[in-house]
Design an enzyme around this catalytic site. Structure first.
Site: not given
Ligand code: PRP
Length: 178
Positions: A42-43, A98, A102, A151
């Site tokens: 979803k990002g 995207e 990561d 994060f």
């Protein structure tokens, strides 16, 4: 452990300028052609919307949804397709979009998979990149901004499903750090 929203790492103004810059580069690199954007749900949905509006070319688009690392471990890097691209990408100039890279396992797998469908070309584009976390060597042609191994949430990125709607990118902190 309880979390709280820490400082802003990337402001909405900086994000806007990142999108303009990436859009300009893509417009230049694909001059005279059309591009087919594939957003990874979803990002990527918010970045995809901003990026697309900064590309001055004919733009078609679709989305793909994947579940990270089928089988439970990250060692294989095999992602399970939850929703595939609906259109035929043969002969198209594909750019996979995207929100963040990561380990690189997701994009690496998607690039291999989509390459088997005979696109004219395939490139990778991410808003944010955490190179320190990389577990597989992967060339990402368009990187908005490299970031430290923190994060982060906001601008499409979540924690337990929330915070995707924050206009800035914020660092999520543990309360114990206070
Ligand atoms: C995130 C991100 C990428 C992937 C990157 O998705 O959007 O798809 O992880 O990680 P990697 O480089 O280690 O493979 P996530 O699984 O959090 O799903 P979401 O986009 O639905 O939040």
């Amino acid at each position: 452990m309880a979390k709280y929203l820490g400082e802003t790492l990337i402001s909405k103004d900086e994000i806007a300028s990142i999108c303009e810059s990436l859009g300009r580069r893509i417009t230049h690199d694909y001059f005279g052609r059309s591009v087919f954007l594939i957003g990874v749900l979803k990002g990527a949905f918010i970045f995809m919307a901003d990026l697309a509006r900064n590309i001055d070319l004919p733009v078609d688009m679709d989305f793909i949804s994947v579940s990270s690392y089928a089988g439970g471990t990250q060692s294989t890097g095999v992602v399970r397709i939850i929703k595939d691209v609906e259109q035929n990408i043969a002969g198209k100039h594909v750019i996979v979009v995207e929100d963040i890279v990561d380990s690189g396992l997701t994009l690496n797998h998607l690039k291999q998979l989509l390459s088997t469908r005979s696109p004219a070309s395939i490139a990778l584009c991410t808003a944010f990149d955490k190179p320190e976390r990389r577990r597989v060597a992967i060339d990402v042609e368009y990187v908005g901004r490299r970031i430290p191994d923190e994060f982060i949430v906001g601008y499409g990125l979540d924690y337990n499903g929330i915070y995707r709607n924050l206009p800035d990118v914020r660092i999520l902190r543990d309360n114990a750090e206070e």
